[in-house]
Design an enzyme around this catalytic site. Structure first.
Site, short mmCIF file in Angstrom:
data_model
loop_
_atom_site.label_atom_id
_atom_site.label_comp_id
_atom_site.label_asym_id
_atom_site.label_seq_id
_atom_site.Cartn_x
_atom_site.Cartn_y
_atom_site.Cartn_z
N HIS A 13 2.26 1.26 -1.74
CA HIS A 13 2.41 0.22 -2.76
C HIS A 13 2.93 0.80 -4.08
O HIS A 13 3.67 0.14 -4.81
CB HIS A 13 1.05 -0.46 -2.98
CG HIS A 13 1.13 -1.73 -3.76
ND1 HIS A 13 2.01 -2.76 -3.45
CD2 HIS A 13 0.42 -2.17 -4.86
CE1 HIS A 13 1.84 -3.76 -4.30
NE2 HIS A 13 0.90 -3.42 -5.17
N SER B 233 4.44 -6.40 -6.96
CA SER B 233 3.04 -6.72 -6.71
C SER B 233 2.66 -8.06 -7.34
O SER B 233 3.19 -9.11 -6.94
CB SER B 233 2.16 -5.57 -7.20
OG SER B 233 0.84 -5.71 -6.74
N ASP C 212 7.13 -5.64 -2.84
CA ASP C 212 5.77 -5.53 -2.31
C ASP C 212 4.85 -6.59 -2.95
O ASP C 212 3.79 -6.28 -3.49
CB ASP C 212 5.21 -4.12 -2.57
CG ASP C 212 4.56 -3.52 -1.32
OD1 ASP C 212 4.75 -4.07 -0.22
OD2 ASP C 212 3.87 -2.49 -1.45
#
Length: 403
Positions: free
Chosen positions: A325, A247, A270
């Site tokens: 996620h 992330s 991600d």
């Protein structure tokens, strides 16, 4: 395709041939110092204990702040749900490896901290890597801490009880730093851009500390652990270094690659690309592997990843079917289906299958670009998305206007 069928909760054990140890390093007690959890191949040991997954209650307070819920209420809930879990590694176990270890620096996501990606870090260590999972001090972690030197009034309060984990140099007082939410009217892109630059610097600083340890330079670990860091002298292959993150940590991977050529490649899980300046994309010269979830990405974010496409540098992207996620941090293994899906911590795929695919694809990519003499190339097809649970590239439809 896999389904959410794991009927036990817990962080999955490593699959590699090595036992795994872990320890914490804090070098320089100030907020400008380096703080990371180190995972490494270790000797088999009966004495060492497995550490708590969440090392201090203050991390639960930080998670509550990040989720914008009451600390009082959440402390009991978080402790009930997650307080008993252990990391599948041995705390401060003696280092052992028959060969020099490649190195991975890992960067956590927004609202996370150094221990939340243990399933990934433990697996890499079991396969022979030394992994430093950095805890960022840019106010993007849910919580972290550093120390300040005692003043006279604080010195008189020294009779307060200490927990076993609080063994630190005398004369220092712990200072907690919590997640900072956006202020009213504040530009998120400006804040995150400033943070991603600091995060990359912290990854580079951690690598610098490992380089010193590897060279036999005496370092001072503020946290007085039982681990003998001198056993790491000459243990690392510093020609084989990668950076990895999830992330916000995925964006940190790109920033770190741009800033430090010692990182030979990067793996971005991600990745959240918003914090990055467009101008850095053409300056990144190393191979990058984007491993995405099916539910998180959107056209604008993918289009920024596509700006890193190259005909001469290996840039790969796959998407894991049925993932969300939060399929990369450890939370996904520690919640049942109902709570997991309600809180979007679990997708439709079995979380252990998803992380196994991600880890194997990562290992194959690292072997290719760090030139490792391992058997990880058996998983090369995963790099190209060749599996029933993988999508080559992305599931996101890109319009020309988004490119």
């Amino acid at each position: 395709m896999g389904s959410s069928c794991s009927n036990h909760l817990g962080i999955p054990p490593a699959k590699g041939p090595n036992h795994v140890g872990c320890t914490d390093f804090m070098m320089d007690h100030t907020a400008q110092g380096s703080f990371f959890r180190l995972y490494y191949p270790c000797q088999e040991t009966e004495k060492a204990e497995k550490p708590d997954w969440v090392p201090n209650m203050e991390y639960f307070y930080g998670l509550a702040d990040f989720m914008k819920i009451s600390r009082t209420w959440s402390e009991k809930i978080f402790d009930y749900l997650f307080g008993s879990y252990k990391i599948p590694a041995y705390m401060d176990a003696p280092f052992k490896s028959n060969e020099k270890c490649p190195v991975v620096i890992f960067s956590h996501g927004l609202g996370a901290f150094r221990t939340l990606y243990s399933a990934i870090c433990v697996e890499l260590a079991s396969q022979g890597f030394i992994v430093a999972s950095v805890e960022h001090r840019d106010e993007s972690a849910s919580a972290t801490y550093y120390f300040h030197e005692k003043t006279e009034p604080e010195a008189t309060q020294e009779s307060l009880p200490k927990t076993p984990s609080a063994s630190v140099q005398r004369g220092l007082v712990r200072e907690w730093m919590y997640y900072r939410a956006l202020k009213h009217g504040e530009s998120e892109s400006l804040l995150r851009n400033k943070q991603v630059k600091q995060r990359a610097d912290e990854c580079i600083l951690a690598l610098g500390k490992l380089t010193q340890i590897n060279s036999g330079v005496a370092v001072q670990n503020v946290l007085q652990t039982q681990f003998d860091y001198t056993t790491l002298e000459n243990s690392m292959d510093l020609c084989k270094i990668a950076v990895m993150g999830h992330s916000f940590g995925g964006a940190t991977v790109i920033e770190a690659l741009c800033k430090e050529v010692k990182f030979k490649c990067g793996v971005a899980l991600d990745a959240w690309m918003v914090p990055l300046d467009d101008e850095i994309f053409p300056r990144v010269k190393q191979p990058i592997f984007f491993i995405n979830s099916e539910k998180f990405q959107w056209a604008g974010n993918i289009s920024r990843m596509k700006k890193l496409d190259s005909t001469v540098i290996d840039r790969k992207m796959i998407t894991i079917r049925g993932t969300v996620h939060q399929s990369f941090p450890d939370f996904t293994f520690l919640t049942g289906n109902w709570i997991g899906k309600l809180m979007k911590l679990k997708g439709e795929i079995d979380p252990e299958l998803a992380i196994d695919l991600s880890n194997k694809a990562t290992l194959a990519f690292l072997q290719r670009h760090l030139r490792l003499e391992k058997d990880f190339n058996q998983w090369d097809p995963l790099i190209d998305g060749q599996d029933e649970n993988l999508i080559p590239g992305t599931n996101v439809i890109l319009l020309q206007s988004a490119m």
